[in-house]
Design an enzyme around this catalytic site. Structure first.
Site, short mmCIF file in Angstrom:
data_model
loop_
_atom_site.label_atom_id
_atom_site.label_comp_id
_atom_site.label_asym_id
_atom_site.label_seq_id
_atom_site.Cartn_x
_atom_site.Cartn_y
_atom_site.Cartn_z
N CYS A 73 0.79 -1.23 0.00
CA CYS A 73 0.00 0.00 0.00
C CYS A 73 0.83 1.28 0.00
O CYS A 73 0.52 2.22 -0.74
CB CYS A 73 -0.97 0.01 1.16
SG CYS A 73 -0.20 0.13 2.81
N HIS A 111 -2.06 0.91 7.07
CA HIS A 111 -2.50 1.03 5.68
C HIS A 111 -2.58 2.49 5.27
O HIS A 111 -2.90 3.36 6.07
CB HIS A 111 -3.87 0.36 5.49
CG HIS A 111 -4.33 0.37 4.07
ND1 HIS A 111 -3.67 -0.31 3.07
CD2 HIS A 111 -5.37 0.99 3.46
CE1 HIS A 111 -4.29 -0.12 1.92
NE2 HIS A 111 -5.32 0.67 2.14
N ASP A 126 -7.59 4.20 -3.48
CA ASP A 126 -6.73 3.22 -2.83
C ASP A 126 -6.39 2.14 -3.84
O ASP A 126 -7.24 1.32 -4.19
CB ASP A 126 -7.45 2.62 -1.62
CG ASP A 126 -6.57 1.65 -0.83
OD1 ASP A 126 -5.43 1.40 -1.26
OD2 ASP A 126 -7.04 1.15 0.21
#
Length: 280
Positions: A73, A111, A126
């Site tokens: 991420c 995250h 995302d």
């Protein structure tokens, strides 16, 4: 986000196969978001190989663009943030607590996602949540079911003023993570990134993980198990029993150019041995 190394936007667009307009619009955001997720795989080879995960732009461009690797991420969304800001988007980095299959009731921030201010309103993006990563940005609107090229998602308010991101699967709604709108800074991500890539109990240190959405399906690899998730259908699972096949799947299914190090085969053999499979 600023840095000494400028983003080679043409190289990034070539890497993800985007050939659309260079305008800071919702349509552009949607197109880039989808192209990125379907091209650059989620993978954790660097933590698995005990290699540092670097978040500076020069390192990200070399790894994810030039070397045709993937990442997790912090790498994916940092690169996307640079690209969007280069195009003129107003972007903030956020942090989330992952609740998807989480053993802890209140896990730490591990995250990264993005908040984007558009003329149409506020959105989140995302491109780095592994096997259930978004394939389109979502309006920052609680309670609204939002379709993407893959699953349907929604945001729900929390009692503390934040949001839950949820996905609708065959068995109902599942929560992915919890976040708020507190802006994060590069130093914050450096700390989160170090924890994820070094903490002894981090799954990224001990397990082989790769994921990529395709057209009408998703691919997910956990250790030596490859799973294909057709949209709206039953998933198919296959066990991998050789280093050669694992390498082929990483290269062909996930589109990765594998690092040239003998340690990779050693780690893959260890994954297979731990899973009770052959390592030949």
């Amino acid at each position: 986000m600023t840095g000494m190394t400028p983003l080679d936007l043409d190289a990034y667009f070539s890497r993800i196969g985007y050939a659309g307009p260079h305008t800071a619009t919702l349509d552009t955001l949607r197109a880039i978001h989808l192209c990125h997720t379907q091209t650059i795989a989620f993978e954790n080879l660097d933590p698995l190989l005990e290699q540092p995960v670097r978040l500076d732009l020069e390192s990200l461009q070399r790894k994810l663009i030039t070397d045709a690797r993937g990442g997790y991420c912090f790498e994916h969304n940092t690169l996307l943030q640079h690209a969007l800001e280069t195009l003129g988007f107003r972007v903030k980095g956020l942090a989330a607590r992952v609740l998807w299959n989480a053993p802890q009731e209140t896990p730490p921030h591990t995250h990264m996602l993005l908040s984007i201010d558009l003329d149409e309103g506020h959105y989140i993006a995302d491109v780095g949540f592994g096997g259930m990563t978004l394939t389109a940005p979502l309006r920052l609107q609680s309670g609204e079911e939002q379709e993407t090229p893959h699953e349907t998602f929604r945001l729900q308010d929390t009692v503390h003023g934040g949001y839950l991101l949820q996905v609708r699967l065959i068995d109902g709604w599942r929560t992915l993570y919890q976040f708020d709108l507190q802006p994060q800074h590069p130093a914050d991500y450096t700390m989160y990134n170090f924890y994820v890539s070094h903490y002894p109990e981090s799954r990224f240190v001990h397990h082989l993980i790769a994921a990529r959405p395709g057209v009408g399906h998703r691919y997910a690899l956990l250790d030596n198990t490859l799973t294909v998730y057709p949209l709206g259908g039953e998933h198919e699972t296959r066990r991998i029993d050789s280093v050669f096949e694992l390498r082929m799947i990483l290269e062909d299914t996930f589109g990765l150019r594998l690092p040239d190090t003998s340690m990779l085969d050693a780690r893959l053999k260890g994954i297979l041995k731990h899973s009770g499979q052959s390592s030949e």
